[in-house]
Design a protein around this motif. Sequence first.
Motif, mmCIF file in Angstrom:
data_model
loop_
_atom_site.group_PDB
_atom_site.id
_atom_site.type_symbol
_atom_site.label_atom_id
_atom_site.label_comp_id
_atom_site.label_asym_id
_atom_site.label_seq_id
_atom_site.Cartn_x
_atom_site.Cartn_y
_atom_site.Cartn_z
ATOM 1 N N ASP A 23 26.813 -34.421 33.414
ATOM 2 C CA ASP A 23 26.764 -35.554 32.650
ATOM 3 C C ASP A 23 25.477 -35.895 32.218
ATOM 4 N N VAL A 61 25.244 -38.697 29.202
ATOM 5 C CA VAL A 61 26.538 -39.436 29.344
ATOM 6 C C VAL A 61 26.190 -40.351 30.640
ATOM 7 N N ARG A 97 28.570 -42.103 33.504
ATOM 8 C CA ARG A 97 30.041 -41.987 33.848
ATOM 9 C C ARG A 97 30.071 -42.776 35.060
ATOM 10 N N GLU A 144 30.021 -43.498 28.877
ATOM 11 C CA GLU A 144 31.310 -42.643 28.664
ATOM 12 C C GLU A 144 32.465 -43.899 28.301
ATOM 13 N N GLU A 145 33.378 -43.388 27.378
ATOM 14 C CA GLU A 145 34.329 -44.294 26.921
ATOM 15 C C GLU A 145 35.148 -45.215 27.938
#
Length: 428
Positions: free
Chosen positions: A141, A146, A148, A179-180
Amino acid sequence: MLDAGKILEEDRGASYVLAKLTEAGYEAYLVGGCVRDAVLDRPIKDIDIATSALPEQVIACFPRTAPTGLQHGTVTVILQQGTYEVTTFRQEAEYEGFRRPTSVEYISDLTEDLKRRDFTMNAMAMDRGGEVIDPFAGQKDLALGVLRCVGKAEERFGEDALRMLRCIRFASTYDLQVEESTWQALLAQAPLLRHIAMERVRSELQRMIDGPAPARAVRLLLASRLTAHLKKQLPLPFERWLAWDDALDAVSALEEQHDRWSMLLMLLEVPADVVRTALQELTFSRADGDAVEAVLALREAVAASAADPAPLERVWKLGAVRSGIAAARALLRLLRALQPIAHQRGELALFLETTAPELVRRGEDWLSEVPCFSLKELAISGKDLASELGMQPGPWMGKLLQDLLERTALGELPNERELLLQAARAAK
């Protein structure tokens, strides 16, 4: 990302603690932020150690320890090199108040211990040989840029709502994209932030603004609307930052945290006394609140003057005396940083366009002409006044001293004892 194991080469104390525990038959690892920063080749601040040893077993391994957090399984090992917090592997029961676990259970599995942590980049461990244990792909990540959550983001934020502010801080500090599913969980769980004490909120906000990317932190805060869900609602229109997007980038160029807060709060265009109330609600220290309020109050005083250099000079000098030389120099730093910014509409924009350029050009010279900025620098004291005028000390004394100080600052009186006493007699 470079060799993470060098942390153990550089920190002999941490290496010693790991060695003693493993030689005694226990597992022991560096965990959390120190491993993350080592992986990223960043400076290491705090070192945390996790072990399979129970607290009493940790205590038995070292001659000097302190029971700093036994309710959470933490013992502080005291060495010549420094102190090291050592915590037994644990898993946590239900959380209370959306902040802390009701109880902890000691376990013997490192992966289970790492599973309870907030983000994958903080759920890594390192053994005494420098090998990174990474069951949740934190290194991947980080390589992808990212941020997360470990496991289900809704659960992590539901356990500890402060993690949502930590998410903003980590994303801005480490230049990561949230992260989404983690972001969507943050948006959904945002109302839980009302359960978090304001002092904890303030601490996270200060670390964001003092970090390397305060502008990004502010933009993420605006996008998340977390400030709408604080325990106490602040009288600050945070949405006004949206109109000053370019100015947000200028905040990062300011070195002092007080300067950064002063600029951000000045951009909201609310009175200095309102800002003071908001900072009190956020549990800022009195010194921090005074420093920011002084800058904003001085800006308000100067903005009320005409743009003509003569009255501007007078207002500036008086304002610097009343708010302090530190506030005056801070305001000049802010105005210099804002000068290249495309102007918006409104009172602040008008001030930046009309008054600020002259102040930036001549403000420091005007300050150099002021012989004294405080009563301590004045050539007479309250005791001198009381003796000269034959009066008992009272409120009159402070008012008269302030009047003499301001007249001296403006060059109307020299900062000389006899002439100041003469002026005091005339004003009696």
